[in-house]
Structures are given as structure tokens and as C-alpha cells.
Motif scaffolding. Structure first.
Motif, PDB file in Angstrom:
ATOM      1  N   THR A 134       2.683  24.607   5.312  1.00  8.28           N
ATOM      2  CA  THR A 134       1.684  24.721   6.685  1.00  8.28           C
ATOM      3  C   THR A 134       1.874  23.349   7.570  1.00  8.28           C
ATOM      4  O   THR A 134       2.009  22.366   6.910  1.00  8.28           O
ATOM      5  N   CYS A 135       1.837  23.751   8.923  1.00  7.56           N
ATOM      6  CA  CYS A 135       1.676  22.422   9.819  1.00  7.56           C
ATOM      7  C   CYS A 135       0.854  22.853  10.620  1.00  7.56           C
ATOM      8  O   CYS A 135       0.868  23.726  11.467  1.00  7.56           O
ATOM      9  N   VAL A 136      -0.237  21.658  10.872  1.00  5.18           N
ATOM     10  CA  VAL A 136      -1.317  22.064  11.836  1.00  5.18           C
ATOM     11  C   VAL A 136      -1.593  20.694  12.702  1.00  5.18           C
ATOM     12  O   VAL A 136      -1.733  19.528  12.026  1.00  5.18           O
ATOM     13  N   PRO A 137      -1.268  20.965  13.968  1.00  6.43           N
ATOM     14  CA  PRO A 137      -1.718  19.649  14.961  1.00  6.43           C
ATOM     15  C   PRO A 137      -3.188  19.360  15.058  1.00  6.43           C
ATOM     16  O   PRO A 137      -4.110  20.333  15.032  1.00  6.43           O
ATOM     17  N   VAL A 138      -3.714  18.224  14.626  1.00  3.95           N
ATOM     18  CA  VAL A 138      -4.998  17.859  14.907  1.00  3.95           C
ATOM     19  C   VAL A 138      -4.990  16.492  15.763  1.00  3.95           C
ATOM     20  O   VAL A 138      -4.720  15.555  15.700  1.00  3.95           O
ATOM     21  N   TYR A 139      -5.393  17.125  17.142  1.00  3.43           N
ATOM     22  CA  TYR A 139      -5.095  16.152  18.115  1.00  3.43           C
ATOM     23  C   TYR A 139      -6.067  15.094  18.232  1.00  3.43           C
ATOM     24  O   TYR A 139      -7.366  14.991  17.614  1.00  3.43           O
ATOM     25  N   ASN A 140      -5.677  13.854  18.774  1.00  2.00           N
ATOM     26  CA  ASN A 140      -6.607  12.878  19.216  1.00  2.00           C
ATOM     27  C   ASN A 140      -7.819  13.298  19.989  1.00  2.00           C
ATOM     28  O   ASN A 140      -7.723  14.408  20.508  1.00  2.00           O
ATOM     29  N   ALA A 141      -8.963  12.501  19.864  1.00  2.35           N
ATOM     30  CA  ALA A 141     -10.105  12.852  20.463  1.00  2.35           C
ATOM     31  C   ALA A 141     -11.056  11.680  20.887  1.00  2.35           C
ATOM     32  O   ALA A 141     -10.659  10.589  20.752  1.00  2.35           O
ATOM     33  N   LEU A 142     -12.265  12.284  21.104  1.00  6.00           N
ATOM     34  CA  LEU A 142     -13.202  10.986  21.563  1.00  6.00           C
ATOM     35  C   LEU A 142     -14.369  10.890  20.375  1.00  6.00           C
ATOM     36  O   LEU A 142     -14.939  11.960  19.976  1.00  6.00           O
ATOM     37  N   ASP A 143     -14.611   9.610  20.086  1.00  5.20           N
ATOM     38  CA  ASP A 143     -15.899   9.529  19.413  1.00  5.20           C
ATOM     39  C   ASP A 143     -16.818   8.819  20.263  1.00  5.20           C
ATOM     40  O   ASP A 143     -16.660   7.703  20.752  1.00  5.20           O
ATOM     41  N   PRO A 144     -17.959   9.580  20.860  1.00  5.83           N
ATOM     42  CA  PRO A 144     -18.674   9.154  21.867  1.00  5.83           C
ATOM     43  C   PRO A 144     -19.555   8.019  21.612  1.00  5.83           C
ATOM     44  O   PRO A 144     -20.390   7.539  22.568  1.00  5.83           O
ATOM     45  N   GLU A 145     -19.561   7.822  20.164  1.00 12.16           N
ATOM     46  CA  GLU A 145     -20.471   6.597  19.889  1.00 12.16           C
ATOM     47  C   GLU A 145     -19.561   5.414  20.019  1.00 12.16           C
ATOM     48  O   GLU A 145     -20.390   4.415  19.655  1.00 12.16           O
ATOM     49  N   THR A 146     -18.406   5.466  20.025  1.00 10.18           N
ATOM     50  CA  THR A 146     -17.600   4.283  20.068  1.00 10.18           C
ATOM     51  C   THR A 146     -17.057   3.918  21.233  1.00 10.18           C
ATOM     52  O   THR A 146     -16.961   2.771  21.805  1.00 10.18           O
ATOM     53  N   HIS A 147     -16.493   5.058  22.364  1.00  8.06           N
ATOM     54  CA  HIS A 147     -16.026   4.925  23.463  1.00  8.06           C
ATOM     55  C   HIS A 147     -17.038   5.810  24.492  1.00  8.06           C
ATOM     56  O   HIS A 147     -17.263   6.903  24.571  1.00  8.06           O
ATOM     57  N   PHE A 148     -17.474   4.682  25.415  1.00  2.80           N
ATOM     58  CA  PHE A 148     -18.547   5.263  26.471  1.00  2.80           C
ATOM     59  C   PHE A 148     -18.558   4.383  27.658  1.00  2.80           C
ATOM     60  O   PHE A 148     -18.032   3.112  27.606  1.00  2.80           O
ATOM     61  N   PRO A 149     -19.185   4.886  28.683  1.00  6.58           N
ATOM     62  CA  PRO A 149     -19.218   3.911  29.922  1.00  6.58           C
ATOM     63  C   PRO A 149     -20.192   2.745  29.756  1.00  6.58           C
ATOM     64  O   PRO A 149     -21.201   2.632  29.021  1.00  6.58           O
ATOM     65  N   VAL A 150     -19.795   1.467  30.291  1.00  6.71           N
ATOM     66  CA  VAL A 150     -20.306   0.287  30.021  1.00  6.71           C
ATOM     67  C   VAL A 150     -20.182  -0.469  31.589  1.00  6.71           C
ATOM     68  O   VAL A 150     -19.621   0.038  32.451  1.00  6.71           O
ATOM     69  N   ALA A 151     -20.886  -1.570  31.593  1.00  5.47           N
ATOM     70  CA  ALA A 151     -20.829  -2.221  33.037  1.00  5.47           C
ATOM     71  C   ALA A 151     -19.503  -2.894  33.097  1.00  5.47           C
ATOM     72  O   ALA A 151     -18.830  -3.198  31.977  1.00  5.47           O
ATOM     73  N   PRO A 152     -19.050  -3.108  34.240  1.00  3.83           N
ATOM     74  CA  PRO A 152     -17.720  -3.756  34.419  1.00  3.83           C
ATOM     75  C   PRO A 152     -17.693  -5.195  33.803  1.00  3.83           C
ATOM     76  O   PRO A 152     -18.847  -5.912  33.582  1.00  3.83           O
ATOM     77  N   ASP A 153     -16.655  -5.787  33.601  1.00  2.00           N
ATOM     78  CA  ASP A 153     -16.198  -7.193  32.719  1.00  2.00           C
ATOM     79  C   ASP A 153     -15.386  -7.740  33.797  1.00  2.00           C
ATOM     80  O   ASP A 153     -14.455  -7.341  33.802  1.00  2.00           O
ATOM     81  N   ASP A 154     -15.754  -8.728  34.280  1.00  2.00           N
ATOM     82  CA  ASP A 154     -14.704  -9.665  35.199  1.00  2.00           C
ATOM     83  C   ASP A 154     -13.271  -9.793  34.696  1.00  2.00           C
ATOM     84  O   ASP A 154     -12.242 -10.267  35.177  1.00  2.00           O
TER      85      ASP A 154
END
Length: 362
Positions: free
Chosen positions: A162-182
Motif C-alpha cells: 500500500t502507498c498513500v500520500p499524506v500531504y503537508n498541511a497547516l497547524d493553525p496553532e503554530t503558523h498564523f498571522p502576526v505583526a510585521p518584524d523589521d
């Protein structure tokens, strides 16, 4: 179920592009009730560049990169219901794969989890004694983090049950919008380690556009670029820790994804960076590869470039308003269809289906 997972590193993303993927998948699998132990060697200075402390969702076992320590952690596979060997550990890859076959209990589900399937398959085609090829008859399943139908067909042709792709994805608790950083202010930013099968594409999609747009500012992050000759309008940031990724993605006008040669060739292989950027509502420009439409809609949720000229044209035409609109559309899409919770539900169903078949057969 008890899962013994042998991989490169859960604690560090240093020279370890799979870290985000491991963290997202295993965190979400733990929420399904699985008891996970992640075994990683103390190698390549990863432990000196940790991004996270040992997480609550998995027990972390860091072992010395010695044959005796490797054999000791392999012996613990006998206590697991599911035994996983990921590729690209970097030390003892052959021994670890052979070891999970040898030490796993008779009832255990044995998995090879390939986070670089296109490259692995190329190696197998040129090496009849490749350890993965030798192990396939004894493995119950191959999971990959990309590749789509071409990878599935190739693994089946090599004999995978058996071969099944399990694609990359998002963890919204780790990657989310933040304020800009100079620190990350620029027009276009790229984040990725310097690797032989990526460097030429970085030259094409990042350095050539930078040279063509001398009045724009470019930023490159990742390991290995400090000795690379670059145009004067390119700043090198070095290793960017996971905790800084949101600011890295949110600050520039746009961020760039560049696939490695093998992944671009085979397609259906979105990098973790694609979902990290979308999760931060960044405007993403990606090099062209087959299957992008399965994940993000070109010109609405992502900008696609076939070459350096396309990147330069995208940057010349991109307004702050359009960049924000593309980023927000990408964020909405990945939250709806491409989270690690959804990927883990897919994997959990595979695990439980296999366990039910094993009980039925017994």
C-alpha cells in the motif's frame, strides 16, 4: 495504539526540513488517542539548535549516534502496535529500516514514511540492493508526504503493498498571522536550506529576479547560503527558527517557494513552507509544478512562476492590496481543506482499517 517513530528530529528544524511535518502530523495523531514515542539521534548539531522543548503529544527519546544506542532504541519497537521508519534520519538509515522489520512484534503495523519520495524512488531505480527496495516485502504500508499518482504507481510497481500520500498541511496553532518584524522587511523573501538539488532553482527563481530588480530588497533565510555569491540587494539571514517563521512570512510583500529538483519534476509535492506561508496569510509565489491546483488556486490564492522572468513580473505588478487579498484567500483555503487535523484523520483511518483487517484475519 502505541506508535514507535524513528525519524530525523522532532525537536529541531536545523538541517531538518521535515520537522514541521512531523510535529503537525504527530500532534494531531495524538489527539486521536495514539501513544507516540519519537526516537531521534543526537547528530548534525540538531540538539544544539532545538526549536521546541519535548512536546506533550509525544515522548521524545534522543539517543547517541552510536551503533549500540541505535540497537537499544530499536529493541523498544517490540512494544509498539505501529512501527514507523522515516527516511532521511541521516545516520543508520539502513540499519533502522532493517531493524524495525526485525524487532517489530508480529501483530505490529510496519510503515516506511517517505518524506522525500521522488528522490528515494530515483535511488531505488539505480540500486537493486537499496534498503527500501529490500524491505518492501516485509512492510505493510508506505506513506509519503507528497508525490501524488506518479509516486503511488512507482511504489506499487516496486512491490509496496500500500502507498498513500499524506500531504503537508497547516497547524493553525503554530503558523498564523502576526505583526510585521523589521528584521524580515523586504519585497521578496525565501526560506530554505542550501541543498545540491535545490540550488540551481534558487538561482533561477530568486537570485536572477533579484539581479533584475536592483531597486527591490530580497531576503534569504536558511542554512548554507553564507558562502554563496549574491546580488547586493539580497540579505542573508541564516537559520530561521520555527518561532520566527510567522514573522518571516508576514513581513515581506511576498514570499517565495522553490521546490527541490525531484519534487518539481514529479509534482504533487507542496513543501511545508507553502502551508506555513498560507497559514500566515502571506502572498506566496511558487515555482510551477504539476498539481498546484489541488492545493491553491493560481492567481487567486497563489502566484505561480515558470521562470525568473515570471517572478520579476509578479513582483513588478504586485501591489500591497493584491498581496493581502491573495494571502487572505490562501489562509481561508488551507484552514478549510489542508490542516494537519484533516491529515491525521486520514492516517488514523488507515491505522484502524489495518488493525481491523488483522483482527479479522486472526
Amino acid at each position: 495504539m502505541k506508535i514507535a517513530f524513528y525519524g530525523s528530529s522532532l525537536l529541531s528544524s536545523y538541517w531538518n526540513g521535515a520537522a514541521t511535518y512531523y510535529r503537525g502530523i504527530l500532534k494531531a495523531l495524538a489527539a486521536h488517542g495514539h501513544d507516540i514515542i519519537f526516537y531521534e539521534p543526537d547528530a548534525f548539531d540538531r540538539q544544539q539548535h532545538r526549536d521546541i522543548d519535548p512536546p506533550a503529544y509525544a515522548k521524545s527519546v534522543v539517543y547517541p549516534a552510536t551503533p549500540d544506542a541505535m540497537r537499544a532504541v530499536l529493541a523498544e519497537a517490540a512494544a509498539a502496535d505501529i512501527v514507523v521508519k522515516a527516511n532521511g534520519v541521516g545516520v543508520f538509515d539502513r540499519e533502522l529500516l532493517e531493524g524495525i522489520v526485525e524487532h517489530a512484534s508480529p501483530h505490529a503495523l510496519k510503515i516506511f514514511w517517505d518524506v522525500d519520495a521522488a528522490a528515494t524512488l530515483d535511488e531505488m531505480r539505480g540500486a537493486p540492493d537499496h534498503p527500501v527496495l529490500n524491505a518492501l516485502p516485509d512492510l505493510d504500508m508506505v506513506l509519503t508526504y507528497g508525490g501524488g499518482p506518479p509516486v503511488v504507481d512507482a511504489y506499487r510497481d516496486f512491490g509496496a503493498a500500500t502507498c498513500v500520500p499524506v500531504y503537508n498541511a497547516l497547524d493553525p496553532e503554530t503558523h498564523f498571522p502576526v505583526a510585521p518584524d523589521d528584521r524580515f522587511a523586504c519585497d521578496l523573501a525565501f526560506l530554505g536550506n542550501r541543498l545540491p538539488d535545490r540550488e540551481a532553482r534558487v538561482e533561477e527563481f530568486f537570485l536572477k529576479p533579484a539581479a533584475a530588480l536592483p531597486n527591490r530588497q530580497f531576503l534569504i533565510g536558511g542554512n548554507g547560503w553564507d558562502t554563496k555569491q549574491m546580488p547586493q540587494n539580497v540579505r542573508h539571514r541564516g537559520h530561521v527558527y520555527t518561532a520566527e517563521h510567522n514573522a518571516f512570512n508576514c513581513t515581506p510583500k511576498a514570499v517565495l517557494n522553490v521546490a527541490r529538483d525531484s519534487m518539481a519534476h514529479i509534482g504533487f509535492s507542496p513543501a511545508t513552507r507553502v502551508f506555513e506561508a498560507a497559514g500566515a496569510a502571506a502572498c506566496l509565489i511558487t515555482d510551477a509544478w504539476k498539481g498546484i491546483e489541488q492545493f491553491l488556486i493560481p492567481d487567486q490564492e497563489v502566484l505561480v512562476a515558470r521562470d525568473a522572468l515570471d517572478v520579476a513580473n509578479h513582483m513588478a505588478a504586485l501591489t500591497p492590496e493584491r498581496a493581502r487579498a491573495i494571502g487572505q484567500a490562501a489562509l481561508a483555503r488551507v484552514l478549510a481543506e489542508h490542516t494537519y487535523d484533516l491529515r491525521a484523520a486520514q492516517v488514523d483511518a488507515l491505522f484502524r482499517e489495518h488493525a481491523a483487517r488483522a483482527v479479522e484475519a486472526a
